[in-house]
Scaffold this motif. Structure first.
Motif: not given
Length: 409
Positions: A54-65
């Motif tokens: 029920g929430t939105l948070h930021t993430a980046s593909p540069l972390g896991p990839m």
């Protein structure tokens, strides 16, 4: 129908071509347009809004990839924007001073183009924030959205400060701010100094490309040799810092990473910017040739006329698409975690949608970036692009330097 559209595009391109003075350096406008579009595409590619619980948070593909780091090398183009900004501002100030235009009037005109669109962005997001809070939206989600929407403003504040200091910076050697960045990083990382020292690099790091732009105005970067030295030296220094000094390979911030090369700038981020500036200077002649094509030039002129609108609203376009997409459920590449090649493929497919939503924002808000149509006491207009008050170029009488709508960005 396609024939009609193509004909209208050619007609518009012809009008823009006719309105452009032959002495205008179109490579400058092309570099600015590419820098703005690079930042926009870069954000759209590496910024994910993940919907979970029920929430939105930021993430980046540069972390896991992390092997996607080269994406940041291609699209983190702010150094080129500061290079062009320093070049145009120092040239514009010199022209204004020669024409007897006071510093305050010159600065007001330049900063007005930067900050007129900001008021609209702040007003809309104030209303959105209040509406979200009144409807009981999750506080973390509201904080995430507002932070993302207003994140472009840090860039404008730094750019405005450097613009205001242009008369003092016009002859500053870029080696001085580069030395500041070097010593700050030595204290932070080599001698375990306090982390707040890094914020000294916020002005110093962007001073480097800005003062390179001033050196360009002075004619010190006219030949290919200087560009080759910047490109080669910047590339070698950045590679050495990443491979042997422990700097991150990504040239943008990665959530959860201990160090960001961008926020605030590090020595590796600045040397990478030097390499980008060298490449930009090497491409000047080819860009001048390309910009002789009316359609290519019309596209560049359009981006320059709306540079701040595009820059300020591109994150809002991403968030609007994400919010509307939630009505259809949790969509891959839009609301899911950026953890695999499937996310990358879906995100690439979403880029045209982001572009369409940004086009809607551009249609609604671009007029805020343009000055009201009025006669100019020292010059005359040579043509207008489509749209109320959208200047293509303004040529000053009396032999002063050519300026234009794009010169205020």
């Amino acid at each position: 129908m396609l024939t009609t559209v193509a004909g209208r595009l050619r007609a518009i391109a012809t009008r823009v071509e006719t309105a452009t003075p032959p002495e205008r350096d179109r490579a400058v406008d092309a570099l600015r347009a590419f820098a703005i579009l690079g930042v926009v595409l870069g954000h759209w590619l590496v910024t994910a809004l993940v919907a979970e619980g029920g929430t939105l948070h930021t993430a980046s593909p540069l972390g896991p990839m992390p092997w996607l780091a080269p994406v940041s090398w291609a699209f983190q183009t702010l150094a080129v924007f500061f290079l062009v900004g320093g070049h145009v501002a120092t040239r514009s100030h010199a022209s204004a001073a020669a024409g007897g235009i006071p510093y305050g009037r010159w600065l007001g005109a330049r900063l007005g183009r930067l900050f007129r669109p900001v008021a609209t962005l702040l007003a809309l997001w104030t209303a959105v924030t209040v509406a979200l809070l009144l409807t009981g939206a999750d506080l973390d989600t509201v904080r995430t959205l507002v932070k993302l929407a207003l994140s472009p403003l840090w860039f404008l504040l730094v750019f405005a400060a450097l613009t205001a200091a242009t008369p003092l910076l016009a002859r500053l050697n870029p080696l001085w701010p580069l030395a500041v960045v070097l010593h700050v990083d030595l204290l932070r990382f080599g001698l375990d100094g306090p982390s707040w020292l890094g914020w000294l690099n916020l002005p110093a790091g962007w001073l480097v490309p800005y003062t390179l732009g001033a050196a360009w105005t002075r004619g010190e970067l006219a030949g290919r040799r200087a560009a080759v030295v910047l490109l080669t030296g910047g590339t070698v220094a950045t590679a050495a810092l990443v491979l042997w000094a422990g700097y991150p390979a990504s040239m943008v911030g990665v959530p959860g990473a201990a160090v960001s090369n961008l926020d605030p700038p590090t020595l590796a981020g600045v040397t990478f910017g030097l390499a980008q500036c060298g490449l930009a200077l090497l491409l000047r002649d080819r860009l001048r040739v390309l910009m002789r094509r009316p359609l290519a030039w019309a596209g560049v002129a359009l981006v320059n006329l709306s540079a701040m609108t595009i820059f300020l609203w591109h994150q809002t376009s991403l968030m609007a698409t994400t919010a509307l997409g939630l009505l259809a459920g949790r969509l891959p590449g839009l609301h899911t975690r950026p953890e695999g090649l499937d996310w990358v493929a879906f995100r690439l497919a979403w880029l045209p949608v982001f572009g369409c939503v940004l086009a809607v924002c551009w249609t609604a808000f671009r007029h805020r970036e343009q000055e009201p149509r009025r006669s100019h006491p020292r010059g005359r207009y040579r043509g207008r692009f489509r749209g109320r008050g959208s200047r293509v170029v303004l040529v000053h009488r009396g032999g002063h330097a050519t300026t234009g709508a794009s010169d205020h960005a």
